[in-house]
Design an enzyme around this catalytic site. Sequence first.
Site: not given
Length: 490
Positions: A158, A182-183, A258-259, A292, A389, A449
């Site tokens: 999200w 699947k958003p 990507e965790l 993240c 986190e 990024s």
Amino acid sequence: MPSFDTLIDSVPTGLWIDGQSRPAASGREFDVLNPATGEVLAQVADAGATDADAALTSAAAVADEWAATAPRIRAEILRRAFELVTQRKDDFALLMTLEMGKPLADSLGEVAYGAEFLRWFSEEAVRINGRVTTAPAGTGEIVVTKEPVGICLAITPWNFPLAMGTRKIGPALAAGCPMIVKPAEDTPLTMQLLAAVFAEAGLPAGVLSVLPTMDAAGTVAALMADPRLRKISFTGSTRVGSTLIAQSADQVLRTSMELGGNAPLLVFDDADLDAAVDGALAAKMRNGGEACTAANRILVQRPVADEFTERLTAAIADYTVGPGWEDGSRLGPIINARQRDRLAALVDDAVAGGARLRTGGAAVAGPGFFYAPTVLDDIAPDSTILREEVFGPVATVVAFDDEEQGIALANATEYGLAAYFYATRLDRIQRVSRALQAGMVGVNRGVISDPAAPFGGIKQSGLGSEGGYEGIAEYLNTKYIALPPTPLPH
């Protein structure tokens, strides 16, 4: 609150299957909330296993044709999608602000970043290379080709509703793979608008499907159990990613994960403090800290710790909190009440353990789900807030004595997504860059990024890379063709 009805009415709210918006087979819908007000923005179709099968059937019907489509044609569709997203940047930005909460300036930044993946992979579509070599023994020719892996599933988070989609959809389509997305249930509208834009760009029906759902586990399990699916790409928590990796074993699916992250940002005693404070603000407060790659632990060498913390605190305390569409707002709401309460619990636990609260430290009265920009220091080493986190506008500052200790503290985590540091000595820059255990390292910069660079982590932060030359390889299989020796001419 201004009326945003015209924009919301232009967004498809059904499932996107076979090139059109349609209701869920069950007829169910769920509410999408505006986190700045707590009010319902829209009701969207709620996918289930039957809809998952329909999306797979639609993708399977066009998979061979899309794989055989000329790379230039795939590239031109992606390029048109890039141009259409850019033309509608204001719509996409406002939609993200409404459903996710970030200020409009951040949303506009995400549109530019997210659209760039479509342009980058439009250019990569025509650069999928193989090779031909003579076998060393002279027994034949070695031909290596690259082929699309097949139907892919992308599960997006999200916090970046557009960019996390384009970062996966772009390379999949460029490689010749159909994609089912699947958003996140909190932010499905941006992805549904993107699907409509792709249709306008000329993407054939069936190549892209979007399945918003409140039953993520059931819908995803149905997709992953079907042998027609060949790959899954997920961005989200390590806990969920680990479950998906285990599920992927049954069909031996290709996986990109990507965790979670627990990024350190080190400030050494030779750093330019002005640049370090600016970089820390970018790395910590970008997207309201809900990233993240956010600097979760700010580690500062003791000789400059007090001055740095004072400057950082003053800057963060100056952030204006409010709905993202309001002029001057620099910090929007937390995505939902659950995440806000989790953030508050982390701060409360740290303060109870002896941490010093420099500024903030409390939820902001509603409506909406706001939390005050916060700075903590003097934090107990075993505090939960240093291990998990944060995912919010809370900066934690920890002092260290020397380079060796700073690196050890930075690496003392099971995560390894991103790391940042500020220093000016070249020998230190070289040592620390190599010593930090992370897939991405920012040197004297707080935003790293880039669609042209590989994005990915090590340890429990994931598998594979997105973006860069590496990104499209995640959607390609390698085939070796053994040819007989080429006969010599007579």
